[in-house]
Design an enzyme around this catalytic site. Structure first.
Site, PDB file in Angstrom:
ATOM      1  CG  HIS A 112     -57.107  18.709 -14.672  1.00 15.93           C
ATOM      2  ND1 HIS A 112     -57.366  17.989 -15.822  1.00 15.93           N
ATOM      3  CD2 HIS A 112     -56.805  19.969 -15.084  1.00 15.93           C
ATOM      4  CE1 HIS A 112     -57.206  18.775 -16.873  1.00 15.93           C
ATOM      5  NE2 HIS A 112     -56.868  19.983 -16.461  1.00 15.93           N
ATOM      6  CB  ALA A 116     -56.265  42.906  -0.613  1.00 11.85           C
ATOM      7  NE  ARG A 164     -64.589  43.864  10.395  1.00 15.05           N
ATOM      8  CZ  ARG A 164     -63.498  44.237   9.753  1.00 15.05           C
ATOM      9  NH1 ARG A 164     -62.337  43.671  10.048  1.00 15.05           N
ATOM     10  NH2 ARG A 164     -63.545  45.166   8.815  1.00 15.05           N
TER      11      ARG A 164
END
Length: 214
Positions: free
Chosen positions: A139, A184, A207
């Site tokens: 939104h 992760a 990297r």
């Protein structure tokens, strides 16, 4: 790279329930009709059937079969795509089945959530780990009296060979470049350059990675 994915808008956002501003609230039958329409657009019968039959299969090992079931349901699932578990696909926008495209050889783990308010394109040989969240709907920012403003949506693209690791979040409008890795738990708020490793919240390049074909 995109400076701010939230600043971009599609030429035509999908039809969604309108935002009700102060003084414009519907009551009675008008409100009931609006929510009935939302519920109707949220029910996807062929997808429900695909999920039902997929639950009868063992997780992980039946990935190729599950990919074929999703293809039969109407999704664009490439040859050799491997779906380790049922996907959680959400949207009340039109063209639900046309908004997911998965390339050849892609591997999608279990417990992945993909919002299909706009198109999600998953390229060839992409790998997506469990508990990844990909969202295309949001939104605009409203006034202080109601910060959640008008609905908007932006597509998400994950290019060839990229790897999205466990629990990462991709917000509307981002592109993950080919051969990139999203760490992760990373929160991707802007485009990820090709052949880079990004991590953190917000995700930042830590990297460069070499590019090559097997």
């Amino acid at each position: 790279m995109s400076a701010s994915p939230w600043s971009r808008t599609e030429e035509s956002s999908p039809a969604m329930p309108e935002v009700i501003r102060p003084g414009q609230e519907r009551r009675g039958l008008g409100r009931l009709a609006r929510y009935a329409s939302l519920i109707r657009r949220s029910i996807h019968f062929r997808f429900a059937l695909a999920r039902f039959f997929s639950r009868l299969l063992p997780d992980v090992a039946s990935g190729i079969i599950r990919g074929r079931i999703y293809r039969m349901a109407g999704f664009d699932v490439g040859s050799g795509a491997f779906l380790m578990g049922n996907l959680r696909l959400t949207s009340a926008a039109p063209d639900f089945y046309k908004k997911l495209s998965t390339g050849e050889g892609a591997t999608l783990a279990d417990s992945i959530t993909i919002n299909l308010d706009a198109k999600v394109t998953i390229g060839k040989n992409v790998a997506i780990a469990p508990h990844v969240v990909i969202y295309t709907g949001s939104h605009q920012i409203g006034p202080g009296s109601k910060r959640i403003g008008d609905f908007t949506s932006l597509p998400v693209t994950i290019e060839e060979g990229a790897w999205i690791r466990v629990g990462a979040i991709l917000v509307p409008g981002v592109t993950v470049g080919r051969g990139a890795i999203v760490a992760a738990g990373a929160v991707v708020l802007k485009d990820v350059p090709p052949n880079t490793y990004v991590e953190g919240n917000p995700a930042q390049v830590v990297r460069q990675l070499p590019w090559g074909y097997r």
